[in-house]
Design an enzyme around this catalytic site. Structure first.
Site, PDB file in Angstrom:
ATOM      1  N   HIS A   1      39.950  46.212  34.118  1.00  0.00           N
ATOM      2  CA  HIS A   1      40.214  45.946  32.700  1.00  0.00           C
ATOM      3  C   HIS A   1      38.986  46.347  31.889  1.00  0.00           C
ATOM      4  O   HIS A   1      37.896  45.817  32.085  1.00  0.00           O
ATOM      5  CB  HIS A   1      40.549  44.473  32.475  1.00  0.00           C
ATOM      6  CG  HIS A   1      41.900  44.105  33.018  1.00  0.00           C
ATOM      7  ND1 HIS A   1      42.156  42.903  33.627  1.00  0.00           N
ATOM      8  CD2 HIS A   1      43.064  44.813  33.049  1.00  0.00           C
ATOM      9  CE1 HIS A   1      43.441  42.885  34.005  1.00  0.00           C
ATOM     10  NE2 HIS A   1      44.005  44.028  33.666  1.00  0.00           N
TER      11      HIS A   1
ATOM     12  N   GLU B   1      36.177  44.081  29.984  1.00  0.00           N
ATOM     13  CA  GLU B   1      35.490  43.029  30.733  1.00  0.00           C
ATOM     14  C   GLU B   1      34.109  43.531  31.163  1.00  0.00           C
ATOM     15  O   GLU B   1      33.816  43.713  32.341  1.00  0.00           O
ATOM     16  CB  GLU B   1      36.393  42.584  31.897  1.00  0.00           C
ATOM     17  CG  GLU B   1      37.707  42.005  31.372  1.00  0.00           C
ATOM     18  CD  GLU B   1      38.780  41.728  32.416  1.00  0.00           C
ATOM     19  OE1 GLU B   1      38.502  41.875  33.616  1.00  0.00           O
ATOM     20  OE2 GLU B   1      39.900  41.346  32.020  1.00  0.00           O
TER      21      GLU B   1
ATOM     22  N   ARG C   1      41.994  46.903  26.880  1.00  0.00           N
ATOM     23  CA  ARG C   1      42.095  46.378  28.243  1.00  0.00           C
ATOM     24  C   ARG C   1      42.635  47.388  29.246  1.00  0.00           C
ATOM     25  O   ARG C   1      42.215  47.461  30.396  1.00  0.00           O
ATOM     26  CB  ARG C   1      43.033  45.163  28.191  1.00  0.00           C
ATOM     27  CG  ARG C   1      43.579  44.661  29.509  1.00  0.00           C
ATOM     28  CD  ARG C   1      44.497  43.454  29.225  1.00  0.00           C
ATOM     29  NE  ARG C   1      45.350  43.093  30.332  1.00  0.00           N
ATOM     30  CZ  ARG C   1      45.123  42.064  31.157  1.00  0.00           C
ATOM     31  NH1 ARG C   1      44.043  41.326  31.009  1.00  0.00           N
ATOM     32  NH2 ARG C   1      45.969  41.773  32.113  1.00  0.00           N
TER      33      ARG C   1
ATOM     34  N   HIS D   1      37.004  40.509  37.739  1.00  0.00           N
ATOM     35  CA  HIS D   1      37.432  40.390  36.346  1.00  0.00           C
ATOM     36  C   HIS D   1      36.541  39.394  35.616  1.00  0.00           C
ATOM     37  O   HIS D   1      35.687  38.758  36.207  1.00  0.00           O
ATOM     38  CB  HIS D   1      38.869  39.858  36.279  1.00  0.00           C
ATOM     39  CG  HIS D   1      39.907  40.783  36.804  1.00  0.00           C
ATOM     40  ND1 HIS D   1      40.732  41.506  35.988  1.00  0.00           N
ATOM     41  CD2 HIS D   1      40.253  41.111  38.068  1.00  0.00           C
ATOM     42  CE1 HIS D   1      41.551  42.245  36.729  1.00  0.00           C
ATOM     43  NE2 HIS D   1      41.276  42.021  38.002  1.00  0.00           N
TER      44      HIS D   1
ATOM     45  N   GLU E   1      36.993  35.854  38.606  1.00  0.00           N
ATOM     46  CA  GLU E   1      36.872  35.885  37.145  1.00  0.00           C
ATOM     47  C   GLU E   1      35.485  35.356  36.842  1.00  0.00           C
ATOM     48  O   GLU E   1      35.189  34.184  37.081  1.00  0.00           O
ATOM     49  CB  GLU E   1      37.924  34.981  36.479  1.00  0.00           C
ATOM     50  CG  GLU E   1      39.375  35.376  36.735  1.00  0.00           C
ATOM     51  CD  GLU E   1      39.910  36.423  35.761  1.00  0.00           C
ATOM     52  OE1 GLU E   1      39.148  36.880  34.881  1.00  0.00           O
ATOM     53  OE2 GLU E   1      41.088  36.787  35.895  1.00  0.00           O
TER      54      GLU E   1
HETATM   55 ZN   LIG Z   1      40.880  41.353  33.953  1.00  0.00          ZN
END
Ligand SMILES: [Zn+2]
Ligand SMILES: *[C@@H]1O[C@H](CO)[C@@H](O)[C@H](O)[C@H]1NC(C)=O
Ligand SMILES: *[C@@H]1O[C@H](CO)[C@@H](O)[C@H](O)[C@H]1NC(C)=O
Length: 411
Positions: A172, A175, A230, A303, A377
């Site tokens: 993405h 990020e 994104r 992410h 994340e």
């Molecule tokens: Zn992501």
């Protein structure tokens, strides 16, 4: 409760998706949602092309343009959904970030403690592969805009072939802390091998396949057009909008299920068909080769944000047959990560810990046979969201790699 009443907001939403100036946009956290509210409101907001930044079991962060603040607030009050403001002016935060970016550097070198432009990152990846005999650089494919998909291979010579570990960042585009964290790892592992115990143990046991930029077209676009982009930049014939969510494009047999959209303007657009995208095809083919020939033992995809360590499945709440082992390794990872700067992560399966998401790379790699498949994340928990200050790059790199290495060595 009547989530569907929110639908009346929809007429106000034309033109929302194209915004790339975020003056007066806020990020709201909707709190205290029941499981079914969280799911319904997420479906509804993404269906209306709201930009949902992140969500968990009982909360959801959404970017709210100024003209939609009052109608949305009214609806949320009617639904008794409380909200707090996480970021009160997104553009102001972007402007602050931009002031700190060193754009004059061009191809002359990167600074690990800053966010770097695409060209500088590529130049650094190449430089490292020239400097160390045991590091190589490989293009595993091209993007829609013709950029190479680069992977650094860190393979210290040994007596016997080593199993492989795959780590990718930046699937993405917006990020930014993820690309920065992969680069931190590249610098750390190459300069510290032979000195630092963790780096040395890791590279003595495994070959590391590191892909800092899974989505270079998108990353370029975040620097030059829309900081909050994104997806990739693919334009499919007949699509209104550019871009496919690469992390909804994988096919493990559940492509297009919960948590995806078939609207090309959506941020979670799954693409016209499974593996329609050059980036997912390239990584699928390359990592499949590693599974066959290099004993691919772990697959990480990085992410941000929310501080989570997750594993399969995303498409269903059912536990995988390896649940106990995945739980064990995740716990080792988050404990080691926390030991560095006391940063707290939660862990669990994507579906149960977080939210349903189909067509993700980890469901694919898990179902392809790589048991130890994880999604992280990274920082933070929402105060900055995707706009994490550069001062957090080094601490994030330190703790993330401490967690990754501890987890990998415990497999
Ligand atoms: Zn992501
Ligand atoms: C920007 O990068 C160049 C080249 O690395 C460096 O000489 C300069 O000091 C940097 N400027 C800032 C403000 O960091
Ligand atoms: C693959 O690597 C794992 C360790 O990561 C090891 O336990 C296993 O024996 C290896 N398998 C083969 C076929 O080399």
């Amino acid at each position: 409760m009547e989530v569907s009443r929110l639908l009346s907001v929809s007429l106000l939403l034309f033109g929302l998706a194209a915004a790339s100036n975020f003056d007066g946009h806020q990020v709201w956290r909707l709190n205290d949602l029941s499981a079914s509210q969280a799911k319904d409101i997420n479906t509804l907001l993404t269906g209306l092309d709201f930009d949902v930044w992140s969500h968990g079991r009982d909360w959801l962060d959404v970017r709210v343009p100024p003209h939609l603040a009052r109608p949305l607030q009214r609806r949320l009050q009617e639904l008794s959904v409380p909200h707090t403001i996480m970021i009160d002016d997104v553009q102001r935060k972007i402007n602050e970030e931009r002031k700190g970016l060193n754009r004059s550097r061009g191809k002359t070198g990167i600074h690990i403690s800053e966010y770097n432009e695409l060209e500088a990152i590529e130049a650094y990846m190449s430089e490292v592969s020239e400097k160390y005999e045991w590091v190589s650089l490989k293009s595993i494919g091209k993007t829609f805009e013709g950029r190479d998909l680069w992977v650094n291979i860190l393979a210290v010579p040994g007596d016997t072939p080593k199993p492989a570990v795959w780590i990718d960042c930046g699937i993405h585009a917006r990020e930014w802390i993820t690309q920065a964290t992969c680069l931190y790892g590249l610098e750390y592992l190459t300069t510290q091998y032979g000195t630092d115990e963790a780096a040395t143990s890791l590279l003595d046991a495994y070959d590391i396949y590191l892909m800092p930029m899974h989505n270079p077209d998108g990353y370029y676009y975040t620097w030059h057009n829309d900081r909050l982009w994104r997806k990739n930049r693919m334009q499919h014939e007949g699509s209104i909008c550019h871009g496919v969510d690469l992390n909804r494009n994988w096919d493990d047999g559940h492509w297009g299920g919960a948590g995806t959209s078939d609207n090309s303007c959506s941020d979670i657009y799954k693409g016209p068909e499974p593996f329609s995208e050059l980036e997912t095809q390239a990584v699928r083919d390359y990592t499949s080769g590693l599974m066959t020939s290099n004993n691919l033992t772990a697959y990480f995809t990085i992410h941000c944000y929310s501080q989570l360590w997750m594993y399969a499945y995303g498409w269903t709440g059912e536990a995988t047959p390896d649940d106990a082992d995945l739980y064990r390794i995740s716990e080792i990872g988050v404990v080691a990560l926390r030991a560095v700067h006391d940063t707290r992560y939660q862990f669990g399966s994507i579906y149960n810990a977080i939210y349903p998401a189909s067509g993700t790379s980890i469901d694919w790699s898990y179902s392809s046979g790589v048991v130890h498949t994880y999604t992280l994340e990274l920082r933070d928990t929402g105060s900055n969201g995707f706009l994490l200050p550069a001062t957090e790059i080094i601490p994030t790199g330190q703790e993330t790699w401490a967690g990754l290495i501890a987890a990998i060595l415990a497999i």
